[in-house]
Design a protein around this motif. Sequence first.
Motif, PDB file in Angstrom:
ATOM      1  N   LYS A 146      74.229 -77.716 -78.346  1.00  0.00           N
ATOM      2  CA  LYS A 146      74.341 -77.599 -79.389  1.00  0.00           C
ATOM      3  C   LYS A 146      75.844 -77.070 -80.626  1.00  0.00           C
ATOM      4  O   LYS A 146      76.161 -77.273 -81.581  1.00  0.00           O
ATOM      5  N   ASP A 147      74.634 -75.684 -80.647  1.00  0.00           N
ATOM      6  CA  ASP A 147      75.365 -74.755 -80.898  1.00  0.00           C
ATOM      7  C   ASP A 147      76.815 -73.632 -80.126  1.00  0.00           C
ATOM      8  O   ASP A 147      77.528 -73.294 -80.981  1.00  0.00           O
ATOM      9  N   LYS A 148      76.637 -73.760 -79.251  1.00  0.00           N
ATOM     10  CA  LYS A 148      77.881 -73.465 -78.321  1.00  0.00           C
ATOM     11  C   LYS A 148      78.721 -74.571 -78.356  1.00  0.00           C
ATOM     12  O   LYS A 148      79.671 -74.379 -78.067  1.00  0.00           O
ATOM     13  N   LEU A 149      78.596 -75.192 -77.916  1.00  0.00           N
ATOM     14  CA  LEU A 149      79.459 -76.900 -77.026  1.00  0.00           C
ATOM     15  C   LEU A 149      79.873 -77.164 -77.905  1.00  0.00           C
ATOM     16  O   LEU A 149      80.952 -77.894 -78.164  1.00  0.00           O
ATOM     17  N   GLY A 150      79.313 -77.632 -79.723  1.00  0.00           N
ATOM     18  CA  GLY A 150      79.721 -77.657 -80.932  1.00  0.00           C
ATOM     19  C   GLY A 150      78.865 -79.788 -80.513  1.00  0.00           C
ATOM     20  O   GLY A 150      79.100 -79.990 -81.311  1.00  0.00           O
ATOM     21  N   VAL A 151      77.974 -80.163 -79.431  1.00  0.00           N
ATOM     22  CA  VAL A 151      77.476 -81.471 -79.491  1.00  0.00           C
ATOM     23  C   VAL A 151      76.169 -81.751 -79.900  1.00  0.00           C
ATOM     24  O   VAL A 151      74.840 -81.933 -79.470  1.00  0.00           O
ATOM     25  N   ARG A 152      76.696 -81.470 -81.308  1.00  0.00           N
ATOM     26  CA  ARG A 152      75.463 -82.135 -82.307  1.00  0.00           C
ATOM     27  C   ARG A 152      75.428 -83.918 -82.877  1.00  0.00           C
ATOM     28  O   ARG A 152      74.535 -84.062 -82.843  1.00  0.00           O
ATOM     29  N   LYS A 153      76.815 -83.816 -82.509  1.00  0.00           N
ATOM     30  CA  LYS A 153      76.889 -86.133 -82.929  1.00  0.00           C
ATOM     31  C   LYS A 153      77.601 -85.797 -81.923  1.00  0.00           C
ATOM     32  O   LYS A 153      78.902 -85.657 -81.708  1.00  0.00           O
ATOM     33  N   PHE A 154      77.068 -87.635 -80.904  1.00  0.00           N
ATOM     34  CA  PHE A 154      78.441 -87.687 -79.940  1.00  0.00           C
ATOM     35  C   PHE A 154      79.832 -88.487 -80.438  1.00  0.00           C
ATOM     36  O   PHE A 154      80.156 -88.455 -81.368  1.00  0.00           O
ATOM     37  N   ARG A 155      80.708 -87.994 -79.451  1.00  0.00           N
ATOM     38  CA  ARG A 155      82.634 -88.664 -80.322  1.00  0.00           C
ATOM     39  C   ARG A 155      82.497 -90.138 -79.956  1.00  0.00           C
ATOM     40  O   ARG A 155      83.312 -90.314 -80.613  1.00  0.00           O
ATOM     41  N   VAL A 156      81.523 -90.356 -78.779  1.00  0.00           N
ATOM     42  CA  VAL A 156      81.996 -91.535 -79.143  1.00  0.00           C
ATOM     43  C   VAL A 156      80.872 -92.730 -78.788  1.00  0.00           C
ATOM     44  O   VAL A 156      79.551 -92.221 -78.956  1.00  0.00           O
ATOM     45  N   ARG A 157      80.715 -93.851 -78.519  1.00  0.00           N
ATOM     46  CA  ARG A 157      79.941 -95.231 -79.758  1.00  0.00           C
ATOM     47  C   ARG A 157      79.387 -96.266 -78.094  1.00  0.00           C
ATOM     48  O   ARG A 157      80.099 -96.044 -76.689  1.00  0.00           O
ATOM     49  N   GLY A 158      77.788 -96.338 -77.609  1.00  0.00           N
ATOM     50  CA  GLY A 158      77.563 -96.926 -77.257  1.00  0.00           C
ATOM     51  C   GLY A 158      76.453 -95.939 -75.881  1.00  0.00           C
ATOM     52  O   GLY A 158      77.309 -94.496 -75.794  1.00  0.00           O
ATOM     53  N   LEU A 159      75.226 -96.562 -75.081  1.00  0.00           N
ATOM     54  CA  LEU A 159      75.062 -95.561 -73.942  1.00  0.00           C
ATOM     55  C   LEU A 159      75.632 -95.414 -72.942  1.00  0.00           C
ATOM     56  O   LEU A 159      75.753 -94.292 -73.210  1.00  0.00           O
ATOM     57  N   TRP A 160      76.611 -96.018 -72.937  1.00  0.00           N
ATOM     58  CA  TRP A 160      76.643 -94.871 -72.098  1.00  0.00           C
ATOM     59  C   TRP A 160      78.524 -94.386 -71.907  1.00  0.00           C
ATOM     60  O   TRP A 160      78.423 -93.472 -71.124  1.00  0.00           O
ATOM     61  N   LYS A 161      78.825 -94.600 -72.566  1.00  0.00           N
ATOM     62  CA  LYS A 161      80.295 -93.200 -72.836  1.00  0.00           C
ATOM     63  C   LYS A 161      79.201 -92.315 -73.641  1.00  0.00           C
ATOM     64  O   LYS A 161      79.666 -91.138 -73.292  1.00  0.00           O
ATOM     65  N   ALA A 162      78.399 -92.175 -74.586  1.00  0.00           N
ATOM     66  CA  ALA A 162      77.720 -91.035 -74.703  1.00  0.00           C
ATOM     67  C   ALA A 162      76.697 -90.321 -73.737  1.00  0.00           C
ATOM     68  O   ALA A 162      76.717 -89.131 -74.173  1.00  0.00           O
ATOM     69  N   GLY A 163      76.605 -91.139 -72.494  1.00  0.00           N
ATOM     70  CA  GLY A 163      76.500 -90.406 -71.592  1.00  0.00           C
ATOM     71  C   GLY A 163      76.659 -89.626 -71.261  1.00  0.00           C
ATOM     72  O   GLY A 163      76.356 -88.481 -69.983  1.00  0.00           O
TER      73      GLY A 163
END
Length: 517
Positions: A474-491
Amino acid sequence: MGCDGQAVLLEIPEQPVVERTREEGGKAKLKPINRDQTMLANICVDELIGADHKARAIWELAGRLNLSRFQEPLKTREGAAGRAAWDPRLLVSIWVYAYSEGVSSAREIERWMEWEPGLQWLSGLDKVNHHTLSDFRVEQREALDELFVQMLSLLQSQAVLSLERVMHDGTKIRAQAGADTFRREKKLREHLEEARQWVASMGDPEAEAGPRERRQAARERAARERGERLEQALQEWEVLAAEARSAEERATVRVSETEPEARRMKHGDNAIVPSYNAQITTEAKNKIIVGAHLSQCSSDARSLLPAMEEVEKNLGQNPKQVVVDGGFTNRDNIVACAEKAIELIGSLPDPVERSAAAMKSVGIDPAFAPHQFRILEAGQRLECPQGCMLKYVRQSRKNGDRYQQYQARGEDCQACQYQPRCCPRKAEQGRTVSIRLEEQADVAAFRKKMKQAEQQAIYKQRGPVAEFPNAWIKDKLGVRKFRVRGLWKAGTELVWACLTYNIMQWLRLSRPQPMAA
């Protein structure tokens, strides 16, 4: 300050500007800056970054891994007509490097490639279109999963990864959907019917006559995609409605129109927003992520077994020991881990504390929790804290535990001054109290085991290990919110983040030597 204590503004006469003469040295000679010019520059690409730059190590690592699976969808072949495709080694390296710099937007990466030295070195001063980057990120999940396993095998071969002990934890990551996109069944059906009518109108011959402009084609495509999302949203609503325990609960079920698979979840800051629950398993030796998957459930209770299956799929074996917090510690997981020969270490809430917390959640004062009542007459009666008698009703079993139930008279509860604290709901029916007589043997044995000093010492190691990759992602890579939509793509994006995390740990642990020029 004047004599009367008031501030006085002193006027300072302007000093005449005296130009120094040539004999006195003259004016300073300053070099002008000319920005209205075009310049040709000689650039040595290999010298854009230092010998120990991480972009070199990422490129070297990508060359050591088998990326042939990424090439399978490519249609262009040597000796045949067609434009050459981008090397998967380059695209993998770009995404890993970008995530390591906290950049997860394909458009932002494209802009960075114009000036950022690491990306310039990787691409040889060329620029990859953001559409190509975006498609590569989400369209090859199977190849990405295989790459993640290859990375784990490499770390295992270097003896920096161990399955003697793993720590597991979950963390909520926000979805792309907005909180205002959730609708009940009625609205979903209305909007779906409107979308179907709009799509049907596009099939009118008059509407299709003449050349179709790009803007109109984009509108039609957006309308069709909206209709597909609404159909999926209605399907998701039906699944959630089937799980509802009452008609009232069913009426409150809502699903997002823009991202039907997202679920509203509560985060650490108490915000309830559309999210997914990222389940991450980390080995204890060097904090390497050995398994990760997304869950649509905000609760962690049912996520431990799928996580252990993920580890077994990635490394071909189960961990010997797994350490979890109280959210994962329940009878189902205790029994299932025992069947898989996995020793479970976890926090099991004290029965009294758990009972008090459960009562508080339904509006009952902990002072009137079941453990505050006294059993009398060989179990035939129960005395409440205020002296009221409850008669024995029945015995029951729940999750393997044996309970004895008692019920008070409605008139006694209504007349009691403590009724709002003890029986806030349906006082006319009388308070019903369940007393647990017997706990499951396996849970009782687990509770006894966790009281030992050795198990407590192991459990204290959970936080620094299990929560470390969550914070890093979350802090280093910045993935606090997914850039893509849907369970498969977010996964898929979660796997990219975990792969990048493991590569950064590989850099830290292995310290590879710089490649020769």
